[in-house]
Design an enzyme around this catalytic site. Sequence first.
Site, PDB file in Angstrom:
ATOM      1  N   TYR A  95     -11.434   3.455  15.067  1.00 20.12           N
ATOM      2  CA  TYR A  95     -10.500   3.883  14.022  1.00 20.12           C
ATOM      3  C   TYR A  95     -10.409   5.401  13.975  1.00 20.12           C
ATOM      4  CZ  TYR A  95      -8.451   4.368   9.326  1.00 20.12           C
ATOM      5  OH  TYR A  95      -7.649   4.701   8.267  1.00 20.12           O
ATOM      6  N   GLY A 104       2.762   2.552   2.296  1.00 16.55           N
ATOM      7  CA  GLY A 104       4.134   2.378   2.770  1.00 16.55           C
ATOM      8  C   GLY A 104       5.058   1.906   1.667  1.00 16.55           C
ATOM      9  N   GLY A 135       0.782  -1.225   0.000  1.00 14.03           N
ATOM     10  CA  GLY A 135       0.000   0.000   0.000  1.00 14.03           C
ATOM     11  C   GLY A 135       0.812   1.273   0.000  1.00 14.03           C
TER      12      GLY A 135
END
Length: 248
Positions: A149, A19, A17
């Site tokens: 979240y 990163g 993703g």
Amino acid sequence: MKKFNNKLAIVTGGNSGIGYATAKELIEEGAKVIITGRRKEAVEKAAEELGAIPFVADQANLDDIEVLKKEVESQYGKVDILFINAGITGGLIPIENMSVENFDSVMNINFRGAYFTLSKFIPLLNDGASVVVLSSIVASTYKPNSSVYQASKAALNSIAKTAAAELAPRKIRVNMVSPGPTKTEVMTKAGLDEATLNGLNDYLIDLIPLKKMGTAEDVAKLVTYLSDNTISSFITGTEIIVDGGMVL
């Protein structure tokens, strides 16, 4: 001369993703990049593809963070770029049904782990270094079934701003990047099947003024910009939103 020649960068959650895309950008600009992740096979495969240095570490595990810090210090010394990226969404659960397990899982990675990654690495940061924290537009939204979240990212933003104030005397900049809907594996990891995922994507695109999803590369380019002390040296404590206008 590439802009990050002789610079050491650490990207947590760098095997996929945002990163992965950011590690790729940094390496293309000359940086030596260490990527971390929980899954040994995935981290080593990504590192081989990227030309990065793999390190198996779970951001939720404080012992892993300590080992990572000691290894980086002994092998490489100082750090110039720290991208605190690892994170999960957890389950989509209303507050009244929230499990302790889901709460702890999300908070341990997204907030506690991110906090202590920053805490442990501050002594290793060069003066003038850049820290970028991956947040999310959910830090300032209050959608049902996403309480933990959202709270984890709001807490992270608060800490990042405090860190920007604390580290300013050393000319260390701390900034947040908050993507909107982005094409990555994170929602698949949240347990959504392909049909549900496609329906969600269509729904989200309809809400975005630019009528498209963001990409990991969109975010990576911004992280790279904020990591460059020659062009972003006067930016700190700032949250930059990358969402196609969704929160307008």
